[in-house]
Design a protein around this motif. Structure first.
Motif, PDB file in Angstrom:
ATOM      1  N   HIS A 107      38.761  39.662  39.335  1.00 31.56           N
ATOM      2  CA  HIS A 107      38.665  40.415  38.087  1.00 31.56           C
ATOM      3  C   HIS A 107      38.922  39.450  36.935  1.00 31.56           C
ATOM      4  O   HIS A 107      39.961  38.777  36.896  1.00 31.56           O
ATOM      5  CB  HIS A 107      39.690  41.547  38.052  1.00 31.56           C
ATOM      6  CG  HIS A 107      39.476  42.598  39.090  1.00 31.56           C
ATOM      7  ND1 HIS A 107      38.611  43.651  38.900  1.00 31.56           N
ATOM      8  CD2 HIS A 107      39.989  42.749  40.332  1.00 31.56           C
ATOM      9  CE1 HIS A 107      38.613  44.420  39.974  1.00 31.56           C
ATOM     10  NE2 HIS A 107      39.442  43.894  40.858  1.00 31.56           N
ATOM     11  N   GLU A 164      34.900  39.015  32.342  1.00 28.98           N
ATOM     12  CA  GLU A 164      33.487  39.319  32.535  1.00 28.98           C
ATOM     13  C   GLU A 164      33.259  40.670  33.194  1.00 28.98           C
ATOM     14  O   GLU A 164      32.172  41.237  33.088  1.00 28.98           O
ATOM     15  CB  GLU A 164      32.826  38.210  33.363  1.00 28.98           C
ATOM     16  CG  GLU A 164      32.799  36.857  32.662  1.00 28.98           C
ATOM     17  CD  GLU A 164      32.144  35.788  33.509  1.00 28.98           C
ATOM     18  OE1 GLU A 164      31.806  36.083  34.681  1.00 28.98           O
ATOM     19  OE2 GLU A 164      31.965  34.665  33.014  1.00 28.98           O
ATOM     20  N   ASN A 165      34.282  41.192  33.884  1.00 29.94           N
ATOM     21  CA  ASN A 165      34.103  42.497  34.527  1.00 29.94           C
ATOM     22  C   ASN A 165      35.264  43.461  34.245  1.00 29.94           C
ATOM     23  O   ASN A 165      35.652  44.247  35.095  1.00 29.94           O
ATOM     24  CB  ASN A 165      33.878  42.350  36.038  1.00 29.94           C
ATOM     25  CG  ASN A 165      35.015  41.630  36.739  1.00 29.94           C
ATOM     26  OD1 ASN A 165      35.946  41.134  36.112  1.00 29.94           O
ATOM     27  ND2 ASN A 165      34.945  41.566  38.070  1.00 29.94           N
TER      28      ASN A 165
END
Length: 208
Positions: free
Chosen positions: A52, A55-56
């Motif tokens: 994680h 970007e996410n």
């Protein structure tokens, strides 16, 4: 002691670990490389980590501390607030200044014996109780207190490591106080004058 191969986990700046509540491995907090779920073992082999990052959904790739709350949600302290991670779905919800944190620069997390979360920041520590934060920020001569950690000892007294010494306090008495004098009675500050080797009680300056 067996090291995880760099081919599996090439992130040297590890800040914290947390057992996965679903039994899939361990969560690893890193400085500048986000949050990872690492599964496997030396005996059966390592799985590719679930990562994680910003970007996410993570608010920052600098993850300083991890803690699990009573509902099974993972709290991840970052330099851009707290991230609440659902370990099953991977969904992330963020907590920051708008939700009552004294600062988005979060250094440490601690779940106490009352199942309440303490969030240590560059502007003091905050207790999370019943969906709301209250800030403990011991100011000395106008200086804002950096809270590096909060821990609870076996007798139920709380200790905060800070940039102005080690601060022992009774949170119930402190938050119930209506005057500065009463708040002072709920707090004891220890410094070099009381025998500490330094006033700066940084992260890692506690053993329990």
């Amino acid at each position: 002691l067996t090291a995880v191969p760099e081919t599996v986990f090439p992130h040297p700046k590890v800040r914290d670990f947390l057992d996965d509540p679903l039994g899939r491995g361990i969560w690893v907090a890193t400085y500048e490389d986000g949050l990872h779920l690492l599964g496997g073992s030396p005996e059966i082999g390592w799985t590719t980590p679930i990562r994680h990052t910003v970007e996410n959904g993570l608010s920052s790739d600098v993850v300083m501390s991890l803690e699990l709350d009573s509902a099974g949600t993972i709290w991840a302290a970052t330099y851009a607030g707290v991230n609440l991670v659902d370990p099953a779905s991977g969904d992330i919800r963020q907590i920051g200044l708008e939700q009552g944190l004294p600062s988005n620069a979060v250094i440490h997390l601690f779940r106490d014996s009352n199942d309440e979360m303490w969030v240590s920041t560059f502007m003091g520590a905050a207790r999370y109780r019943k969906g709301a934060f209250r800030t403990f920020n011991w100011q000395e001569e106008g200086t804002e207190t950096i809270a590096y950690f909060v821990f609870e000892d076996a007798s139920g007294r709380y200790w905060m490591g800070s940039n102005i010494g080690l601060i022992g306090f009774d949170p119930e008495a402190y938050f119930a106080s209506s005057s500065l004098t009463d708040r002072h009675r709920a707090v004891r500050r220890l410094t070099r004058q009381q025998g500490l080797v330094a006033d700066e009680m940084n992260t890692g300056a506690v053993f329990r």
